[in-house]
Design a protein around this motif. Sequence first.
Motif, short mmCIF file in Angstrom:
data_model
loop_
_atom_site.label_atom_id
_atom_site.label_comp_id
_atom_site.label_asym_id
_atom_site.label_seq_id
_atom_site.Cartn_x
_atom_site.Cartn_y
_atom_site.Cartn_z
N LYS A 1 -4.45 0.38 -2.76
CA LYS A 1 -5.24 1.58 -3.00
C LYS A 1 -5.37 1.92 -4.49
O LYS A 1 -6.27 2.67 -4.87
CB LYS A 1 -4.60 2.77 -2.28
CG LYS A 1 -4.65 2.66 -0.76
CD LYS A 1 -4.05 3.90 -0.11
CE LYS A 1 -4.11 3.80 1.41
NZ LYS A 1 -3.53 5.01 2.06
N SER A 2 -4.46 1.39 -5.33
CA SER A 2 -4.49 1.73 -6.75
C SER A 2 -4.21 0.49 -7.58
O SER A 2 -3.27 -0.26 -7.29
CB SER A 2 -3.46 2.82 -7.06
OG SER A 2 -3.42 3.11 -8.44
N LEU A 3 -5.02 0.26 -8.64
CA LEU A 3 -4.85 -0.91 -9.49
C LEU A 3 -5.12 -0.51 -10.94
O LEU A 3 -6.10 0.17 -11.24
CB LEU A 3 -5.83 -2.01 -9.07
CG LEU A 3 -5.88 -3.26 -9.96
CD1 LEU A 3 -4.54 -4.00 -9.93
CD2 LEU A 3 -7.02 -4.18 -9.53
N GLY A 4 -4.23 -0.96 -11.85
CA GLY A 4 -4.39 -0.72 -13.28
C GLY A 4 -4.28 -2.01 -14.07
O GLY A 4 -3.33 -2.78 -13.87
N HIS B 1 -12.08 -8.11 -1.45
CA HIS B 1 -10.93 -7.98 -0.55
C HIS B 1 -10.40 -6.55 -0.44
O HIS B 1 -9.86 -6.18 0.62
CB HIS B 1 -9.80 -8.89 -1.03
CG HIS B 1 -10.15 -10.35 -1.00
ND1 HIS B 1 -10.24 -11.08 0.16
CD2 HIS B 1 -10.44 -11.21 -2.01
CE1 HIS B 1 -10.56 -12.33 -0.13
NE2 HIS B 1 -10.69 -12.45 -1.44
N CYS B 2 -10.48 -5.75 -1.49
CA CYS B 2 -9.81 -4.43 -1.51
C CYS B 2 -10.78 -3.33 -1.12
O CYS B 2 -11.21 -2.51 -1.94
CB CYS B 2 -9.22 -4.17 -2.91
SG CYS B 2 -8.09 -5.46 -3.47
N LYS B 3 -11.12 -3.30 0.14
CA LYS B 3 -12.13 -2.36 0.63
C LYS B 3 -11.64 -0.92 0.62
O LYS B 3 -12.45 0.01 0.68
CB LYS B 3 -12.55 -2.76 2.05
CG LYS B 3 -13.11 -4.17 2.16
CD LYS B 3 -14.36 -4.34 1.32
CE LYS B 3 -14.94 -5.75 1.48
NZ LYS B 3 -16.14 -5.96 0.64
N PHE B 4 -10.32 -0.72 0.57
CA PHE B 4 -9.77 0.64 0.63
C PHE B 4 -9.26 1.12 -0.73
O PHE B 4 -8.55 2.12 -0.80
CB PHE B 4 -8.64 0.71 1.67
CG PHE B 4 -9.07 0.31 3.05
CD1 PHE B 4 -9.77 1.19 3.84
CD2 PHE B 4 -8.82 -0.97 3.53
CE1 PHE B 4 -10.19 0.82 5.12
CE2 PHE B 4 -9.23 -1.35 4.80
CZ PHE B 4 -9.91 -0.46 5.60
N LEU B 5 -9.63 0.43 -1.79
CA LEU B 5 -9.19 0.82 -3.14
C LEU B 5 -9.72 2.21 -3.48
O LEU B 5 -10.91 2.49 -3.30
CB LEU B 5 -9.68 -0.20 -4.17
CG LEU B 5 -9.05 -0.10 -5.56
CD1 LEU B 5 -7.60 -0.56 -5.50
CD2 LEU B 5 -9.82 -0.94 -6.57
N GLU B 6 -8.82 3.07 -3.97
CA GLU B 6 -9.20 4.44 -4.31
C GLU B 6 -9.09 4.72 -5.81
O GLU B 6 -9.80 5.60 -6.31
CB GLU B 6 -8.31 5.43 -3.55
CG GLU B 6 -8.48 5.37 -2.05
CD GLU B 6 -7.60 6.36 -1.33
OE1 GLU B 6 -6.79 7.05 -2.02
OE2 GLU B 6 -7.69 6.48 -0.10
N THR B 7 -8.22 4.00 -6.52
CA THR B 7 -8.01 4.26 -7.95
C THR B 7 -8.08 2.95 -8.72
O THR B 7 -7.39 1.98 -8.38
CB THR B 7 -6.64 4.91 -8.19
OG1 THR B 7 -6.56 6.15 -7.49
CG2 THR B 7 -6.41 5.17 -9.67
N LEU B 8 -8.89 2.92 -9.77
CA LEU B 8 -9.02 1.73 -10.62
C LEU B 8 -9.04 2.16 -12.08
O LEU B 8 -9.82 3.01 -12.48
CB LEU B 8 -10.30 0.97 -10.29
CG LEU B 8 -10.59 -0.27 -11.14
CD1 LEU B 8 -9.49 -1.32 -10.96
CD2 LEU B 8 -11.96 -0.86 -10.81
#
Length: 610
Positions: free
Chosen positions: A221-224, A242-249
Amino acid sequence: MRGHDWINSTLPDELILEIFRRFDSKPTRDACSLVCRRWLSLERLSRTTLRIGASSSPDVFISLLARRFLHITSVHIDERLPVFLPSPSPPSRRRRERESSSVSSRKPRGSADKRRSEEERLEPSSLSDAGLTALASGFPQLESLSLIWCSNISSQGLISLAEKCISLKSLDLQGCYIGDQGLAAVGKICKQLEELNLRFCEGLTDAGLIDVAAGCGRSLKSLGVAASAKITDLSMEAVGNHCKFLETLSLDSEYIHDRGLLAVAQGCTLLKTLKLQCVNVTDAALIAVGTLCSSLEVLALYSFQQFTDKGMRAVGKGCKSLKDLTLSDCYFVSCKGLEAVAHGCKELTRLEINGCHNIGTLGLEAIGRSCPHLSELALLYCQRISNSALHEIGRGCKSLQVLHLVDCSSIGDDAICRIAEGCPNLKKLHIRRCYEVGDKGIVAVGQHCKSLAELSLQFCDRVGDEALIAVGEGCSLQRLNVSGCHQIGDAGIIAIARGCPKLTHLDVSVLQNMGDMAMEEVGEGCPNLKEIVLSHCHKITDTGLNHLVGNCKALETCHMVYCPRITSSGVATVVSGCPNIRKVLIEKWKVTDRTTRRAGNIISYLCIDL
């Protein structure tokens, strides 16, 4: 019955554990653990979080902690700052006698040996793969792990961590030189991973991030990512796929272009927070974000020289849920772009404009007219924004609680008066180097903003005692910074001391007209004071420090460099009179050997001998 232990004889372990879990304060928990051995054991069982700084033997330290705390689910290790180990306690009388009897058989140590031993005592080693393996073995239930600047761990340690901590949900590897193999193991095994921070992981390439995206795509959900030269658009395409539910980038890279961000916008439509510092990304990518990411709530754009009003129009049109917008050094965004955001994003609660030289009064006026829920506004280096812009903010944004103004040369007293009259719920007001702001504006704040808790007026030359008298009469401040306000003297600070008994932080540096009388009043009126900055105050003497220290027993930090009338006696008074003192900043020549022996670990020097 007096002396009977009713608690231990009546309450079961489960109930005491539940009581410990409800304590939010670490000092309170520590105090409870000192009551008896049973409470010490139970308090250790109730702990779920450990925070560890740099240490001289981190691997051994981790092993000891693992044996004492059995239910840890969150570990934070930060090795950015060196640790100064406490000096060894003085030897006992018998030991001194034994050492004195054998002193003749010892060889004198040279200065090089002393210097080497001192360096060994001050320079901690870093957590290694062995320590990380011990951590994984000792805390198999681990869900959150932060390894900040742990430069000695590698892929091997990360592989052992992944194999033993399969429930890991949050992993912060900022500044760790780990490779693709370790990250691939995390992606393969830790299927519950939700948060991943890879900022300043210079050893990574696209291969490692692609493996994580493929392995943890359903949960992430979060990637930095920041300052990783070998992470490019290929990685971002994998994230989008692949990360369909990512909320924070959060992306900070000159190697990512429109292609990568377009893939993210197309694949991660649930994105809520997007922070970008990518100089090669253009309007095309921002238009895609505005069009496809309708759930976006936080958008921060830093140092963009290829973004224009076109991208901002797309954001205003598509991101109706936007609440937080930061524009920093976006030179080609103008008032029209900000107007588009104001008209489309009426739920905006926070706005920061930093160094955007083409944004002026009209853009901010649109915010005031269209965004009634705005609660925080920061204007930094905005030379083209004038008083009328803040007139609209004061008229339309009644919920404003925080206002930051830095180097806004066209904003003066009229604007501050309108803010004070229209925003009575203001809690924080920070103004720095706004030379048109004087007593009139700050007096209005004191009269209308009764909830004001933090006031900073750094280098506002026109602010004097009249302003602080009004603030002291109308507000109950907790923090005050009037550094460099040359017209402020004893009268203003005395008014604050008498009217703000909850004051905890005070910066009066570079006040040439303030002396011991003000320090006496601060000592009597502000018993909760924790931090005071007195640097460059030429009229304060040791007498003033005596008055201050006499009642401010909670004082933890005191800065007093370039105060010519403060002597070594005053320094000793602060060190000996404040039981909670943690840091004293002073010139080295004002510290006696006795003071050094007593409190050398809390004294910081302005100049250090090389």
